[in-house]
Design a protein around this motif. Structure first.
Motif, mmCIF file in Angstrom:
data_model
loop_
_atom_site.group_PDB
_atom_site.id
_atom_site.type_symbol
_atom_site.label_atom_id
_atom_site.label_comp_id
_atom_site.label_asym_id
_atom_site.label_seq_id
_atom_site.Cartn_x
_atom_site.Cartn_y
_atom_site.Cartn_z
ATOM 1 N N ALA A 115 0.837 -1.189 0.000
ATOM 2 C CA ALA A 115 0.000 0.000 0.000
ATOM 3 C C ALA A 115 0.875 1.242 0.000
ATOM 4 N N ALA A 116 0.614 2.144 -0.944
ATOM 5 C CA ALA A 116 1.313 3.424 -0.962
ATOM 6 C C ALA A 116 0.598 4.408 -0.032
ATOM 7 N N ARG A 117 -0.730 4.288 0.042
ATOM 8 C CA ARG A 117 -1.524 5.152 0.908
ATOM 9 C C ARG A 117 -2.849 4.460 1.218
ATOM 10 N N VAL A 118 -3.237 4.527 2.489
ATOM 11 C CA VAL A 118 -4.521 3.993 2.918
ATOM 12 C C VAL A 118 -5.277 5.132 3.578
ATOM 13 N N THR A 119 -6.508 5.374 3.101
ATOM 14 C CA THR A 119 -7.338 6.431 3.658
ATOM 15 C C THR A 119 -8.649 5.822 4.128
#
Length: 124
Positions: A115-119
């Motif tokens: 994951a590069a980014r989890v929002t």
């Protein structure tokens, strides 16, 4: 004549550089894979995100049933069930609805990715 060939070769080289740079959008966060779904499982390093399911399904269905339901809701097997390696899995909870950006998807079932980014987002 030699000057014209040099100019032509320089133009072609510049054009090739421009094309190769513009094709490198995989490094751009907006061009990476994006999945929205519920966290249905987690481990010490990863979260398991499944799309095309309802939050109630998480506690009522087995993992195989969740995968089957998610495939029924999609035309494509990509980005419907992915184990994401994350930096701080303790930051997430079972049942949260998330949007995950990732770089490369590993060719497995369920898929795996970093994951590069989890929002965490509001539910659909």
């Amino acid at each position: 004549m030699k000057l014209q060939k040099k100019l032509l070769l320089s133009f072609i080289l510049a054009l090739l550089i421009i094309v190769s740079v513009s094709c490198g959008t995989a490094l751009d966060p907006t061009a990476r894979h994006v999945q929205e779904g519920y966290i249905v499982d987690y481990s010490d390093e990863r979260i398991f995100v499944v799309s095309h399911i309802d939050q109630e399904d998480i506690n009522e269905l087995t993992e195989d049933e969740l995968l089957e339901k998610s495939m029924e809701g999609s035309d494509d097997r990509n980005l419907i069930a992915v184990w994401y390696t994350v930096n701080n899995p303790e930051d997430y909870e079972l049942g949260q609805y998330v949007r995950v950006r990732s770089r490369e998807l590993m060719d497995s079932w369920p898929q795996q990715a970093y994951a590069a980014r989890v929002t965490v987002i509001d539910e659909p």
